[in-house]
Design an enzyme around this catalytic site. Sequence first.
Site, PDB file in Angstrom:
ATOM      1  N   ILE A  73      -8.251   1.436   3.091  1.00 53.16           N
ATOM      2  CA  ILE A  73      -8.641   1.016   4.709  1.00 53.16           C
ATOM      3  C   ILE A  73      -8.007  -0.194   5.110  1.00 53.16           C
ATOM      4  O   ILE A  73      -7.954  -0.293   6.257  1.00 53.16           O
ATOM      5  CB  ILE A  73     -10.413   0.931   4.664  1.00 53.16           C
ATOM      6  CG1 ILE A  73     -10.408  -0.388   3.609  1.00 53.16           C
ATOM      7  CG2 ILE A  73     -11.175   2.019   4.274  1.00 53.16           C
ATOM      8  CD1 ILE A  73     -12.149  -0.701   3.965  1.00 53.16           C
ATOM      9  N   SER A  74      -7.090  -0.831   4.341  1.00 51.02           N
ATOM     10  CA  SER A  74      -6.158  -1.809   4.902  1.00 51.02           C
ATOM     11  C   SER A  74      -5.113  -2.118   3.803  1.00 51.02           C
ATOM     12  O   SER A  74      -5.132  -1.871   2.890  1.00 51.02           O
ATOM     13  CB  SER A  74      -7.030  -3.231   4.739  1.00 51.02           C
ATOM     14  OG  SER A  74      -6.155  -4.180   5.654  1.00 51.02           O
ATOM     15  N   SER A  75      -3.746  -2.114   4.597  1.00 49.17           N
ATOM     16  CA  SER A  75      -2.635  -2.429   3.572  1.00 49.17           C
ATOM     17  C   SER A  75      -1.631  -3.084   4.285  1.00 49.17           C
ATOM     18  O   SER A  75      -1.658  -3.439   5.618  1.00 49.17           O
ATOM     19  CB  SER A  75      -2.137  -0.974   3.430  1.00 49.17           C
ATOM     20  OG  SER A  75      -1.613  -0.310   4.433  1.00 49.17           O
TER      21      SER A  75
END
Length: 395
Positions: A73-75
């Site tokens: 969900i985040s990168s």
Amino acid sequence: MNDETIDQARAAELRDKLADELKEAGFIASAQVEAAFRTVPRHAFVPAGTPLEVTYQADSAVVTKKDEHGVAISSVSAVFIQVAMIEQARLEPGMAVLEIGSGGVNAAMLAEVVGPDGQVVSVDIDPEVTDRAIALLDAAGYGDRVTVLTADAEHEIHGFGPFNAIIVTVGAWDLAPAWLRQLAEGGTLVVPLRMNGISRSIAFRRTNDHLVSTSAVVCGFVPMQGVGQHNDREFRLPEPHGHTVTLRFDDGAPDNPSLLDGVLAGDRSEAWSGVTVEHGVSFADLHLWFASFLPGFCKLAVEEGSELAQERKSWFPFAGVRGDSFAYLAVRPALEGAGVEFGAGAYGPHGPEAANAMVAQIQASTSTSPLDVATFTLSWWRRAASVICWVSPAK
């Protein structure tokens, strides 16, 4: 990543080497973006323990947070798309930029490009993400050059703007009216826009009361959260041995998915197109063609241990459902080992028909004249145009 444990000279060497590769490939086109990339220590923004060789690889995204199901969900986005999107924004020193989706490294590069007289505001809906970005930007020396806020960017960011550029670094299915209200006249909106499961980073230039697209780049991003979130429809198909194959629909899911019950228990069909491609040659436009013209288009995901998982190098995750059957994009060695031939594998009572339908689209996509290609491109943009909103005068 703790800088004290990093070989700074090795990091700089890898960063300069990658900058040279990105310039040669055309992803870096301007002196400002090149200087920013060579300056910002990318390794300072990835999770501890990430190898430098991964950090400074052009096409490697580094996951920084997953949900309870293990989905990213985040990168930290792949390098090539970060610099390409900054180039799409056509930034100049002194400009004000809004980044939607925080991570730190991209905001740091933006700060380098717009300089000390510019303004960079980075917004994310997740306080854990923004807290991490603030800490990393402070540690890297950018704490006083980037403002990080926790908010749902579907709404206006009060106290800031108008912005000369808005760069969205999460996958979007629509353009939020708030973005358009905050975009200055002549400003650029860069957004990874998704249509039927296929994404392109599109740059839109605001001209009077409307937006004009100026460029498109192949990309992929974690999906947007909050008000702008879009949920795929998923059909989970059980294999006879207990594993699962999932068909994911961005849009246009079948009305009667129960027709696919037990489909993986039957024999598999195959059909081959005679269309070949050499190793290393992009065929991203084929995915776009499927999304536009293949009935029942969807994405394919397989559980480890399944039959398809064991054959992972022989297929790509693009499929088409046809009633009680589905086909997926398959490849087999061709060109005396120098490339592959495209085809289709299929399951279901009408698997041969589904496979042949996919093969027909493969052949159609590669047998078009230049005029037909232009028509196809225009057709896709007309479909995508349903998300484009007219810009109301800024209040």
